[in-house]
Design a protein around this motif. Structure first.
Motif, PDB file in Angstrom:
ATOM      1  N   ALA A 192       0.964  -1.214   0.006  1.00  0.00           N
ATOM      2  CA  ALA A 192      -0.169  -0.007   0.194  1.00  0.00           C
ATOM      3  C   ALA A 192       0.683   1.359  -0.122  1.00  0.00           C
ATOM      4  O   ALA A 192       0.680   2.169  -0.863  1.00  0.00           O
ATOM      5  CB  ALA A 192      -0.911  -0.043   1.287  1.00  0.00           C
ATOM      6  N   LYS A 199       4.258   1.692  -0.838  1.00  0.00           N
ATOM      7  CA  LYS A 199       4.952   1.931  -2.155  1.00  0.00           C
ATOM      8  C   LYS A 199       4.227   2.151  -3.275  1.00  0.00           C
ATOM      9  O   LYS A 199       4.446   2.940  -4.190  1.00  0.00           O
ATOM     10  CB  LYS A 199       5.698   0.503  -2.480  1.00  0.00           C
ATOM     11  N   SER A 200       2.785   1.544  -3.399  1.00  0.00           N
ATOM     12  CA  SER A 200       1.840   2.037  -4.413  1.00  0.00           C
ATOM     13  C   SER A 200       1.530   3.583  -4.605  1.00  0.00           C
ATOM     14  O   SER A 200       1.222   4.180  -5.384  1.00  0.00           O
ATOM     15  CB  SER A 200       0.476   1.340  -4.412  1.00  0.00           C
ATOM     16  N   MET A 201       1.686   4.161  -3.230  1.00  0.00           N
ATOM     17  CA  MET A 201       1.399   5.689  -3.098  1.00  0.00           C
ATOM     18  C   MET A 201       2.799   6.355  -3.017  1.00  0.00           C
ATOM     19  O   MET A 201       2.888   7.680  -2.400  1.00  0.00           O
ATOM     20  CB  MET A 201       0.387   5.857  -1.873  1.00  0.00           C
ATOM     21  N   GLY A 202       3.780   5.863  -3.117  1.00  0.00           N
ATOM     22  CA  GLY A 202       5.206   6.812  -3.153  1.00  0.00           C
ATOM     23  C   GLY A 202       5.782   6.965  -1.668  1.00  0.00           C
ATOM     24  O   GLY A 202       6.752   7.563  -1.656  1.00  0.00           O
ATOM     25  N   GLU A 239      -7.362  14.593   4.430  1.00  0.00           N
ATOM     26  CA  GLU A 239      -6.977  15.489   3.530  1.00  0.00           C
ATOM     27  C   GLU A 239      -6.352  16.625   4.473  1.00  0.00           C
ATOM     28  O   GLU A 239      -5.559  17.140   3.936  1.00  0.00           O
ATOM     29  CB  GLU A 239      -8.067  15.946   2.862  1.00  0.00           C
ATOM     30  N   GLN A 263      -3.965   2.325   3.207  1.00  0.00           N
ATOM     31  CA  GLN A 263      -3.821   2.614   1.836  1.00  0.00           C
ATOM     32  C   GLN A 263      -4.808   3.699   1.481  1.00  0.00           C
ATOM     33  O   GLN A 263      -4.542   4.804   0.772  1.00  0.00           O
ATOM     34  CB  GLN A 263      -4.605   1.261   0.989  1.00  0.00           C
ATOM     35  N   ILE A 264      -5.742   3.908   2.482  1.00  0.00           N
ATOM     36  CA  ILE A 264      -6.464   5.206   2.302  1.00  0.00           C
ATOM     37  C   ILE A 264      -5.772   6.264   2.605  1.00  0.00           C
ATOM     38  O   ILE A 264      -5.708   7.283   1.974  1.00  0.00           O
ATOM     39  CB  ILE A 264      -7.988   5.214   3.246  1.00  0.00           C
ATOM     40  N   SER A 322      -3.140   7.215   0.014  1.00  0.00           N
ATOM     41  CA  SER A 322      -3.807   7.413  -1.252  1.00  0.00           C
ATOM     42  C   SER A 322      -4.202   9.053  -0.918  1.00  0.00           C
ATOM     43  O   SER A 322      -3.638   9.704  -1.978  1.00  0.00           O
ATOM     44  CB  SER A 322      -4.886   6.543  -1.336  1.00  0.00           C
ATOM     45  N   TYR A 345      -0.785  10.869  -1.407  1.00  0.00           N
ATOM     46  CA  TYR A 345      -0.193  10.838  -2.623  1.00  0.00           C
ATOM     47  C   TYR A 345      -0.972  11.741  -3.810  1.00  0.00           C
ATOM     48  O   TYR A 345      -0.423  12.482  -4.366  1.00  0.00           O
ATOM     49  CB  TYR A 345      -0.356   9.291  -3.387  1.00  0.00           C
ATOM     50  N   ARG A 346      -2.179  11.813  -3.378  1.00  0.00           N
ATOM     51  CA  ARG A 346      -3.290  12.655  -4.320  1.00  0.00           C
ATOM     52  C   ARG A 346      -2.627  14.220  -4.126  1.00  0.00           C
ATOM     53  O   ARG A 346      -2.666  15.160  -5.002  1.00  0.00           O
ATOM     54  CB  ARG A 346      -4.630  12.414  -4.073  1.00  0.00           C
ATOM     55  N   ILE A 370       0.329  15.194  -5.917  1.00  0.00           N
ATOM     56  CA  ILE A 370       0.425  15.196  -7.370  1.00  0.00           C
ATOM     57  C   ILE A 370      -0.792  16.344  -7.520  1.00  0.00           C
ATOM     58  O   ILE A 370      -0.643  16.533  -8.965  1.00  0.00           O
ATOM     59  CB  ILE A 370       0.074  13.975  -8.344  1.00  0.00           C
ATOM     60  N   THR A 384      -4.489  14.860 -12.245  1.00  0.00           N
ATOM     61  CA  THR A 384      -3.312  13.914 -12.462  1.00  0.00           C
ATOM     62  C   THR A 384      -2.543  14.444 -13.803  1.00  0.00           C
ATOM     63  O   THR A 384      -1.595  14.289 -14.102  1.00  0.00           O
ATOM     64  CB  THR A 384      -3.792  12.632 -12.862  1.00  0.00           C
ATOM     65  N   LEU A 404     -10.856  10.839 -12.443  1.00  0.00           N
ATOM     66  CA  LEU A 404     -10.615  10.273 -11.047  1.00  0.00           C
ATOM     67  C   LEU A 404     -11.920   9.670 -10.332  1.00  0.00           C
ATOM     68  O   LEU A 404     -12.619  10.091 -10.464  1.00  0.00           O
ATOM     69  CB  LEU A 404      -9.932  11.517 -10.409  1.00  0.00           C
ATOM     70  N   THR A 448      -1.407   6.465  -8.718  1.00  0.00           N
ATOM     71  CA  THR A 448      -0.342   5.733  -7.935  1.00  0.00           C
ATOM     72  C   THR A 448       0.911   5.960  -8.449  1.00  0.00           C
ATOM     73  O   THR A 448       1.183   6.622  -9.424  1.00  0.00           O
ATOM     74  CB  THR A 448      -0.423   4.132  -8.155  1.00  0.00           C
ATOM     75  N   SER A 449       1.887   5.578  -7.603  1.00  0.00           N
ATOM     76  CA  SER A 449       3.352   6.031  -7.897  1.00  0.00           C
ATOM     77  C   SER A 449       3.520   5.119  -9.178  1.00  0.00           C
ATOM     78  O   SER A 449       3.244   3.887  -9.344  1.00  0.00           O
ATOM     79  CB  SER A 449       4.145   5.605  -6.819  1.00  0.00           C
ATOM     80  N   PHE A 490       5.407   1.861  -8.722  1.00  0.00           N
ATOM     81  CA  PHE A 490       4.994   0.790  -8.408  1.00  0.00           C
ATOM     82  C   PHE A 490       3.277   0.682  -8.379  1.00  0.00           C
ATOM     83  O   PHE A 490       2.785   1.111  -7.164  1.00  0.00           O
ATOM     84  CB  PHE A 490       5.366   0.089  -6.871  1.00  0.00           C
ATOM     85  N   PRO A 491       2.836   0.930  -9.376  1.00  0.00           N
ATOM     86  CA  PRO A 491       1.483   1.322  -9.600  1.00  0.00           C
ATOM     87  C   PRO A 491       0.387  -0.025  -9.190  1.00  0.00           C
ATOM     88  O   PRO A 491      -0.681   0.353  -9.250  1.00  0.00           O
ATOM     89  CB  PRO A 491       1.243   1.496 -11.060  1.00  0.00           C
ATOM     90  N   SER A 492       1.039  -1.078  -8.995  1.00  0.00           N
ATOM     91  CA  SER A 492       0.187  -2.207  -8.441  1.00  0.00           C
ATOM     92  C   SER A 492      -0.809  -2.158  -7.335  1.00  0.00           C
ATOM     93  O   SER A 492      -0.163  -2.127  -6.017  1.00  0.00           O
ATOM     94  CB  SER A 492       0.954  -3.490  -8.745  1.00  0.00           C
ATOM     95  N   LEU A 493      -1.825  -2.072  -7.334  1.00  0.00           N
ATOM     96  CA  LEU A 493      -2.715  -2.224  -5.782  1.00  0.00           C
ATOM     97  C   LEU A 493      -3.458  -3.597  -5.734  1.00  0.00           C
ATOM     98  O   LEU A 493      -3.973  -4.075  -6.813  1.00  0.00           O
ATOM     99  CB  LEU A 493      -3.874  -1.145  -6.157  1.00  0.00           C
ATOM    100  N   HIS A 548      -8.075  -3.236  -1.983  1.00  0.00           N
ATOM    101  CA  HIS A 548      -7.354  -2.035  -1.531  1.00  0.00           C
ATOM    102  C   HIS A 548      -7.923  -0.973  -2.702  1.00  0.00           C
ATOM    103  O   HIS A 548      -8.145   0.256  -2.208  1.00  0.00           O
ATOM    104  CB  HIS A 548      -5.593  -1.997  -1.515  1.00  0.00           C
ATOM    105  N   ILE A 553     -10.085   2.303  -1.644  1.00  0.00           N
ATOM    106  CA  ILE A 553      -9.886   3.653  -2.252  1.00  0.00           C
ATOM    107  C   ILE A 553     -11.184   4.167  -2.689  1.00  0.00           C
ATOM    108  O   ILE A 553     -11.394   5.338  -2.097  1.00  0.00           O
ATOM    109  CB  ILE A 553      -8.524   3.681  -2.967  1.00  0.00           C
ATOM    110  N   SER A 612     -14.068   4.517  -0.434  1.00  0.00           N
ATOM    111  CA  SER A 612     -13.966   5.561   0.420  1.00  0.00           C
ATOM    112  C   SER A 612     -14.018   7.060  -0.013  1.00  0.00           C
ATOM    113  O   SER A 612     -14.784   7.630   0.503  1.00  0.00           O
ATOM    114  CB  SER A 612     -12.349   5.443   0.986  1.00  0.00           C
TER     115      SER A 612
END
Lengths: 208, 208
Positions: free
Chosen positions: A27, A29-32, A98, A153-154, A157, A160-161, A164, A168, B96, B139-140, B143-146, B150, B154, B157
Motif C-alpha cells: 500500500a 509503495k503504490s503511493m510513493g 485530507e 491505503q486510504i 492514497s 499521494y493525491r 500530485i 493528474t 478520477l 499511484t506511484s 509501483f502502480p500495482s494495487l 485495496h 480507495i 472511501s
C-alpha cells in the motif's frame, strides 16, 4: 526538488499479522511512501510478509524496528495517530486525512509520522497521547472497522493525491468560443473525409 | 431520504481469491455500500471469504452471481471500469474517483456500477468497453500495482466521503473578532479560577 512525501513515515504500533505488514508495504509503495517503522512487532514469518508485499519487499527489508513509539517519533516534526478514538487525555479535534495531508505538505522540513495501532485493539491511550494530533477515516457507523492495511491505503492514497495536485494531467480549461471553434474544425474535417457516410456503427457506438 | 450510495454497486469480474472477496466485502460495508455482483467467479471456500469479511459476511451472502458482465450491468445507469488501462477501443478519458463520485451523486435515479477486474490481469478490453467510462486511481509510477480489495477500499472511501460531504462535523467558521472575544472570555475565566497558578504541567503539556 524536495518531494515532501519522502518525509512521510508510516509507523505501525505492535503489528501482529505478517500478511498485514506485507500488505501495508505494498500500500505504501503504490503511493510513493518508503519509510516504515515497526514498534514492538511480533517476530514475523518473512515469507508471509513478502507474499503480500510483492515488489514492495524492500520497504519491509529497510523497516526500522524500535522498542517504543517515543523512539519512532523522536525525530518527527508532526505525528498523527490514525484512530476512531480520542484517548484518555482526549484529543479535542480529530482531523480528516485530507487536512492532515495539507498540514504535512505545508511543513518545509521535518518528518511527518502516520501512526497506526494494533490490528485488533488500535492505538492505545498512551500511544495516541504521544501523537500531536488525531486523524480519523470517515466510515459507515454501521460497520466502522477497517483492516489495518486498508486504513494505511486510504491515508497514503490521500497523501499521494495531495502530492500530485488536484488533477493528474495538465488541465487548462478553454473558453466557450475556443470550444465552439474546435468542434467546428473537427466537424468540417470529418465531413471533408466523408466520415459521416463511411463510419460504421461498430466504430462509433462507444464514442460518446 | 434516498441515499445515493444505496444505488452504487460493486462488480468484480472473474475474481479468484476468496480472501480478496472477503476483504472487498469488508471494504464495501465500512463505506456504506451493500450491493456486490460477482461475474464468473471461481467457486470460493466460504470460510476463507468470511475470515476476511468479518461482520460484512452478509454482503457476500447476498451477492448476485452472473455469467457475464453484460448481465451485471444490464440495469445500470452509469458504469465505470476501474483500471490503469484504456482498452482497445480506447477510452479517451479516464477520470478520477472523486470525479466519478460527482457524476454518480448527480444521478437522481439509476444504479452506478464500479467495475473491477481480475486480481492478476485487471479488466480486459471487452469488459472495459462495456463500461461507460474509465476511472483510475493515481499511484506511484514506480509501483502502480494495487491489491484488488485495496483498490475497492480507495474508491468506496471516496464515494463515502462524497456522500457525507466535505466535513464530517458541522463547521462554521467564526470571525476574527468573535474568536478574540472567545479567547478573552476563556482567559478571564481561567484566571478567575486561579488556573494559571494551580494547573500542573502534567495536565497542560499536551494541550497545545
Amino acid at each position: 526538488m524536495d518531494n515532501w512525501l519522502n518525509r512521510v513515515r508510516v509507523v505501525l504500533c505492535r503489528p501482529e499479522g505478517a500478511l498485514n505488514v506485507g500488505a501495508v508495504c505494498r500500500a505504501m509503495k503504490s503511493m510513493g511512501l518508503r519509510e516504515l517503522y515497526l514498534v514492538s512487532p511480533l517476530p514475523f514469518d518473512n515469507d508471509e510478509v513478502f507474499k503480500m508485499a510483492i515488489h514492495a519487499r524492500d520497504i519491509y527489508e529497510n523497516a526500522v524496528v524500535t522498542d517504543s513509539l517515543e523512539e519512532a517519533l523522536g525525530d518527527t516534526a508532526l505525528s498523527a495517530g490514525i484512530t476512531r478514538r480520542r484517548g484518555a487525555k482526549r484529543k479535542w479535534f480529530s482531523i480528516l486525512p485530507e487536512e492532515l495531508a495539507e498540514k504535512s505538505a505545508a511543513l518545509e522540513s521535518g518528518i511527518t509520522a502516520l501512526v497506526f495501532g494494533n490490528e485488533r485493539t488500535g492505538l492505545d491511550d498512551n500511544e495516541l497521547n504521544l501523537c500531536n494530533i488525531a486523524c480519523h477515516i470517515p466510515t459507515s457507523p454501521e460497520f466502522p472497522s477497517l483492516n489495518l492495511s486498508h486504513a494505511v491505503q486510504i491515508v497514503t492514497s490521500v497523501f499521494y493525491r495531495k502530492s500530485i495536485g488536484e488533477h493528474t494531467g495538465a488541465y487548462n480549461p478553454i473558453t466557450r468560443e475556443e470550444l465552439d471553434n474546435l468542434v467546428q474544425v473537427i466537424h468540417d474535417s470529418l465531413d471533408a473525409m466523408n466520415y459521416f457516410k463511411a463510419a460504421d456503427r461498430f466504430h462509433t457506438d462507444r464514442y460518446f
